[in-house]
Write a protein that holds these residues in place. Structure first.
Motif, PDB file in Angstrom:
ATOM      1  N   VAL A  35       0.988 -16.383  -0.724  1.00  0.00           N
ATOM      2  CA  VAL A  35       1.057 -16.301  -1.864  1.00  0.00           C
ATOM      3  C   VAL A  35       1.877 -15.293  -2.682  1.00  0.00           C
ATOM      4  N   ASP A  36       2.495 -14.195  -1.707  1.00  0.00           N
ATOM      5  CA  ASP A  36       3.421 -13.523  -2.288  1.00  0.00           C
ATOM      6  C   ASP A  36       4.539 -14.469  -3.207  1.00  0.00           C
ATOM      7  N   SER A  37       5.073 -14.153  -4.300  1.00  0.00           N
ATOM      8  CA  SER A  37       5.800 -15.283  -4.983  1.00  0.00           C
ATOM      9  C   SER A  37       7.139 -15.857  -4.074  1.00  0.00           C
ATOM     10  N   LEU A  86      -2.341 -15.751   1.553  1.00  0.00           N
ATOM     11  CA  LEU A  86      -2.012 -14.553   1.946  1.00  0.00           C
ATOM     12  C   LEU A  86      -1.234 -13.641   0.990  1.00  0.00           C
ATOM     13  N   ALA A  87      -2.066 -12.739   0.286  1.00  0.00           N
ATOM     14  CA  ALA A  87      -1.197 -11.949  -0.614  1.00  0.00           C
ATOM     15  C   ALA A  87      -1.031 -10.611   0.133  1.00  0.00           C
ATOM     16  N   ASN A  88      -2.279 -10.293   0.929  1.00  0.00           N
ATOM     17  CA  ASN A  88      -2.031  -8.835   1.357  1.00  0.00           C
ATOM     18  C   ASN A  88      -0.887  -8.814   2.802  1.00  0.00           C
ATOM     19  N   LYS A  89       0.240  -8.631   2.304  1.00  0.00           N
ATOM     20  CA  LYS A  89       1.318  -8.557   3.185  1.00  0.00           C
ATOM     21  C   LYS A  89       1.227  -7.574   4.308  1.00  0.00           C
ATOM     22  N   GLU A  90       0.523  -6.498   4.029  1.00  0.00           N
ATOM     23  CA  GLU A  90       0.699  -5.182   4.670  1.00  0.00           C
ATOM     24  C   GLU A  90      -0.062  -5.622   6.145  1.00  0.00           C
ATOM     25  N   ALA A  91      -1.108  -6.539   5.918  1.00  0.00           N
ATOM     26  CA  ALA A  91      -1.797  -7.050   7.182  1.00  0.00           C
ATOM     27  C   ALA A  91      -0.894  -7.501   8.098  1.00  0.00           C
ATOM     28  N   ALA A 114     -11.343  -8.544  -4.906  1.00  0.00           N
ATOM     29  CA  ALA A 114     -11.379  -9.491  -6.416  1.00  0.00           C
ATOM     30  C   ALA A 114     -11.174  -8.890  -7.668  1.00  0.00           C
ATOM     31  N   THR A 115     -11.246  -7.412  -7.321  1.00  0.00           N
ATOM     32  CA  THR A 115     -11.221  -6.632  -8.487  1.00  0.00           C
ATOM     33  C   THR A 115      -9.755  -6.032  -8.889  1.00  0.00           C
ATOM     34  N   GLY A 116      -8.719  -6.498  -8.055  1.00  0.00           N
ATOM     35  CA  GLY A 116      -7.594  -6.167  -8.344  1.00  0.00           C
ATOM     36  C   GLY A 116      -6.590  -6.991  -9.118  1.00  0.00           C
ATOM     37  N   SER A 117      -5.427  -6.887  -9.142  1.00  0.00           N
ATOM     38  CA  SER A 117      -4.562  -7.653 -10.016  1.00  0.00           C
ATOM     39  C   SER A 117      -4.501  -9.032  -9.321  1.00  0.00           C
ATOM     40  N   ILE A 118      -4.303  -9.305  -8.394  1.00  0.00           N
ATOM     41  CA  ILE A 118      -4.080 -10.653  -7.880  1.00  0.00           C
ATOM     42  C   ILE A 118      -5.506 -11.215  -7.644  1.00  0.00           C
ATOM     43  N   GLY A 119      -6.639 -10.380  -7.715  1.00  0.00           N
ATOM     44  CA  GLY A 119      -7.927 -10.928  -7.796  1.00  0.00           C
ATOM     45  C   GLY A 119      -8.164 -11.357  -8.953  1.00  0.00           C
ATOM     46  N   GLY A 136     -14.654  -5.577  -3.231  1.00  0.00           N
ATOM     47  CA  GLY A 136     -13.989  -4.872  -3.899  1.00  0.00           C
ATOM     48  C   GLY A 136     -14.079  -3.574  -3.518  1.00  0.00           C
ATOM     49  N   ALA A 137     -13.526  -2.531  -3.720  1.00  0.00           N
ATOM     50  CA  ALA A 137     -13.852  -1.077  -3.434  1.00  0.00           C
ATOM     51  C   ALA A 137     -14.683  -0.195  -4.291  1.00  0.00           C
ATOM     52  N   ARG A 138     -14.210   0.122  -5.344  1.00  0.00           N
ATOM     53  CA  ARG A 138     -15.175   0.921  -6.283  1.00  0.00           C
ATOM     54  C   ARG A 138     -15.237   0.595  -7.548  1.00  0.00           C
ATOM     55  N   MET A 154       1.079  -5.531 -11.901  1.00  0.00           N
ATOM     56  CA  MET A 154       0.715  -5.475 -10.537  1.00  0.00           C
ATOM     57  C   MET A 154      -0.071  -4.237 -10.338  1.00  0.00           C
ATOM     58  N   GLY A 155      -0.726  -4.248  -9.323  1.00  0.00           N
ATOM     59  CA  GLY A 155      -1.404  -2.736  -8.820  1.00  0.00           C
ATOM     60  C   GLY A 155      -0.523  -1.630  -8.630  1.00  0.00           C
ATOM     61  N   GLN A 156      -0.873  -0.252  -8.550  1.00  0.00           N
ATOM     62  CA  GLN A 156       0.050   0.844  -8.752  1.00  0.00           C
ATOM     63  C   GLN A 156       0.696   0.780  -7.317  1.00  0.00           C
TER      64      GLN A 156
HETATM   65  P1  NAD Z   1      -4.706  -3.880  -6.585  1.00  0.00           P
HETATM   66  O1  NAD Z   1      -4.615  -2.531  -6.322  1.00  0.00           O
HETATM   67  O2  NAD Z   1      -4.575  -4.318  -7.909  1.00  0.00           O
HETATM   68  O3  NAD Z   1      -6.088  -4.546  -6.082  1.00  0.00           O
HETATM   69  C1  NAD Z   1      -6.297  -4.186  -4.549  1.00  0.00           C
HETATM   70  C2  NAD Z   1      -7.840  -4.764  -4.330  1.00  0.00           C
HETATM   71  O4  NAD Z   1      -8.165  -4.182  -3.083  1.00  0.00           O
HETATM   72  C3  NAD Z   1      -8.756  -4.182  -5.228  1.00  0.00           C
HETATM   73  O5  NAD Z   1      -9.838  -5.265  -5.340  1.00  0.00           O
HETATM   74  C4  NAD Z   1      -9.416  -2.983  -4.558  1.00  0.00           C
HETATM   75  O6  NAD Z   1     -11.000  -2.787  -4.852  1.00  0.00           O
HETATM   76  C5  NAD Z   1      -9.503  -3.518  -3.124  1.00  0.00           C
HETATM   77  N1  NAD Z   1      -9.349  -2.366  -2.162  1.00  0.00           N
HETATM   78  C6  NAD Z   1      -8.815  -1.351  -2.246  1.00  0.00           C
HETATM   79  N2  NAD Z   1      -9.055  -0.488  -1.138  1.00  0.00           N
HETATM   80  C7  NAD Z   1      -9.827  -1.006  -0.493  1.00  0.00           C
HETATM   81  C8  NAD Z   1     -10.584  -0.727   0.712  1.00  0.00           C
HETATM   82  N3  NAD Z   1     -10.264   0.175   1.509  1.00  0.00           N
HETATM   83  N4  NAD Z   1     -11.379  -1.676   1.210  1.00  0.00           N
HETATM   84  C9  NAD Z   1     -11.659  -2.701   0.478  1.00  0.00           C
HETATM   85  N5  NAD Z   1     -11.137  -3.222  -0.576  1.00  0.00           N
HETATM   86  C10 NAD Z   1     -10.010  -2.607  -1.010  1.00  0.00           C
HETATM   87  O7  NAD Z   1      -3.451  -4.603  -5.722  1.00  0.00           O
HETATM   88  P2  NAD Z   1      -3.002  -6.005  -6.212  1.00  0.00           P
HETATM   89  O8  NAD Z   1      -1.599  -5.590  -6.822  1.00  0.00           O
HETATM   90  O9  NAD Z   1      -3.732  -7.057  -6.514  1.00  0.00           O
HETATM   91  O10 NAD Z   1      -2.417  -6.336  -4.559  1.00  0.00           O
HETATM   92  C11 NAD Z   1      -3.039  -6.820  -3.597  1.00  0.00           C
HETATM   93  C12 NAD Z   1      -2.247  -7.317  -2.446  1.00  0.00           C
HETATM   94  O11 NAD Z   1      -1.394  -8.276  -2.756  1.00  0.00           O
HETATM   95  C13 NAD Z   1      -1.335  -6.495  -1.878  1.00  0.00           C
HETATM   96  O12 NAD Z   1      -1.267  -6.380  -0.545  1.00  0.00           O
HETATM   97  C14 NAD Z   1       0.049  -6.562  -2.615  1.00  0.00           C
HETATM   98  O13 NAD Z   1       1.216  -6.182  -1.582  1.00  0.00           O
HETATM   99  C15 NAD Z   1      -0.177  -8.165  -2.729  1.00  0.00           C
HETATM  100  N6  NAD Z   1       0.630  -8.695  -3.789  1.00  0.00           N
HETATM  101  C16 NAD Z   1       0.491  -8.258  -4.912  1.00  0.00           C
HETATM  102  C17 NAD Z   1       1.084  -8.734  -6.022  1.00  0.00           C
HETATM  103  C18 NAD Z   1       0.725  -8.451  -7.444  1.00  0.00           C
HETATM  104  O14 NAD Z   1       1.622  -9.229  -8.293  1.00  0.00           O
HETATM  105  N7  NAD Z   1      -0.086  -7.774  -7.778  1.00  0.00           N
HETATM  106  C19 NAD Z   1       2.122  -9.872  -5.929  1.00  0.00           C
HETATM  107  C20 NAD Z   1       2.179 -10.082  -4.291  1.00  0.00           C
HETATM  108  C21 NAD Z   1       1.749  -9.339  -3.409  1.00  0.00           C
END
Ligand code: NAD
Ligand code: MG
Length: 400
Positions: free
Chosen positions: A150-152, A123-128, A10-15, A36-38, A215-217
């Protein structure tokens, strides 16, 4: 009745984009839980604004800090302890929608838990999906979980597909539905017009400065190498059950068309919109209905021209590695994903050069030993771990 939403990451960019959609639709959704993580400060802000029932930080010290902060402010959110609490939340009876937005392999087990519990998984977490492939899609077929991309790009493709395909992700027949090709678009990232000779010296800050998306780093670096498009290629294969000739990558620098589907009668359907993740997020949250996302409508008169360029693998070697891995084996895509995570982290930490990300991934794929049945999660987790160890060793060798 409001639908109960859990946001993993929730604390990330998609969150943040998901919270923006919730803010725009307070009647339709309730935030049940957040993880979230940290980033305790960001999590505290979310708890203040949305009063979710549950929150978890994967990092134990951060979890304690969140618990203290919530108690000090007398907020009602309950903090659950331990990383396994994240997967427990994903299975909770009350949850309707799970936004899977943890970055990287860390998202696999909680996302899979939501899939196995038959949730609607956004599903945003494509790596999964890249690292577990058929295991993930088969689990969804067994439990009846609806996966909504979710991936655009995949969201765009999903929107352009007939309902029969939308309802049979992972096991659909594109040819039978009259689909000839998926046209997977990507911006080409910040270095699409750079001289290739200058790529070894680009900095992490330059790589993270995406021209169109915020987006996230990790995903920003992946976009610069186009490993992101490679992961998306694998994601598209898994979701839409494609054959090699049924996906083509097209660089579209303006990021207005988010991907297209070409039909056998010559029709091409495209989904367009501002480069803002709130649009695909609103789509999956309301599917099959529509809700407002807070995103500005497209103004075609201010767009100028849309252009399209074929990808050049000498500029984007990571894209080639990913496409090759996609047709090699599940083990290869799991290895590619893990090695890439290590390489990107090393680049962001200033340890390796931008162009060495592809070298690290290639070295790990070259050294890949076959480990047994790739339909077993334990085997793929082992491949993931071994690839990380090997990638770290390659990084160390490069650093000297
Ligand atoms: P981000 O780095 O901004 O956020 C990641 C989130 O995951 C944070 O809430 C963080 O606290 C959490 N996290 C990180 N490590 C963790 C761990 N070990 N355990 C539990 N939680 C953990 O990333 P994002 O850009 O929001 O991307 C999230 C996912 O969505 C990625 O898989 C990315 O490929 C995908 N995605 C992102 C975008 C985008 O526009 N940002 C677009 C398409 C797909
Ligand atoms: Mg994408």
């Amino acid at each position: 009745m409001s639908r109960q939403v859990l946001i993993l990451g929730a604390t990330g960019s998609i969150g943040a984009s998901t919270l923006k959609v919730l803010r725009n639709n307070p009647e339709a959704y309730d935030l049940y839980g957040v993880t979230g993580a940290r980033n305790v400060a960001a999590m505290l802000d979310i708890c203040r604004e949305f009063s979710p029932q549950y929150a978890v930080m994967a990092d134990p010290a951060s979890n304690m800090a969140l618990m203290d902060a919530l108690r000090n402010e007398q907020l009602s959110t309950e903090v659950l302890a331990g990383e396994q609490a994240i997967a427990e939340l994903a299975k909770a009876e009350a949850v309707d929608l799970v936004m899977a937005a943890i970055v990287g392999a860390a998202g696999l087990l909680p996302t899979l838990a939501a899939v196995e519990a038959g949730k609607t998984v956004l599903l945003a977490n494509k790596e999964a999906l890249v690292m577990s492939g058929a295991i993930f899609m088969d689990a969804a077929a067994r439990s009846g979980a609806q996966i909504l991309p979710v991936d655009s790009e995949h969201n765009a493709i999903f929107q352009c597909m007939p309902q029969a395909i939308q309802q049979a992700l992972g096991h659909c027949d594109l040819q039978q539905a009259g689909v000839s090709k998926i046209l997977l678009t990507g911006s080409g990232g910040p270095f699409r017009y750079h001289s290739i000779d200058a790529l070894p010296v680009v900095s992490p800050a330059e790589a993270c400065a995406h021209p169109n998306w915020s987006m996230g780093q990790k995903i920003s670096v992946d976009s610069a190498t186009m490993m992101n498009k490679g992961l998306e290629y694998i994601e598209a294969k898994r979701l839409f059950n494609t054959q090699p000739k049924q996906i083509e990558v097209i660089i579209h620098p303006q990021s207005i068309i988010h991907s297209m589907v070409q039909y056998c009668d010559g029709s091409v359907l495209a989904q367009m919109g501002q480069p803002d993740m709130a649009t695909p997020i609103a789509h999956v949250m309301a599917y099959p209905q529509r809700i407002t996302s807070g995103v500005e409508p497209l103004d075609f008169f201010s767009l100028g021209e849309l252009s399209f360029i074929p990808p050049d693998f000498s500029r984007y070697p990571c894209l080639k590695l990913a496409i090759d891995a996609c047709y090699d084996s599940q083990t290869a895509t799991t290895c590619l994903n893990a090695a890439n995570e290590i390489a990107v982290a090393a680049f962001l930490a200033g340890r390796i050069k931008f162009t060495q990300i592809a070298q690290v991934v290639a070295a790990c794929l070259d050294g890949l030993d076959y480990l047994g049945s790739e339909t077993e999660l334990s085997v793929l987790l082992e491949v993931d771990q071994r690839a990380r160890v090997q990638a770290s060793a390659v990084v160390k060798r490069i650093c000297g």
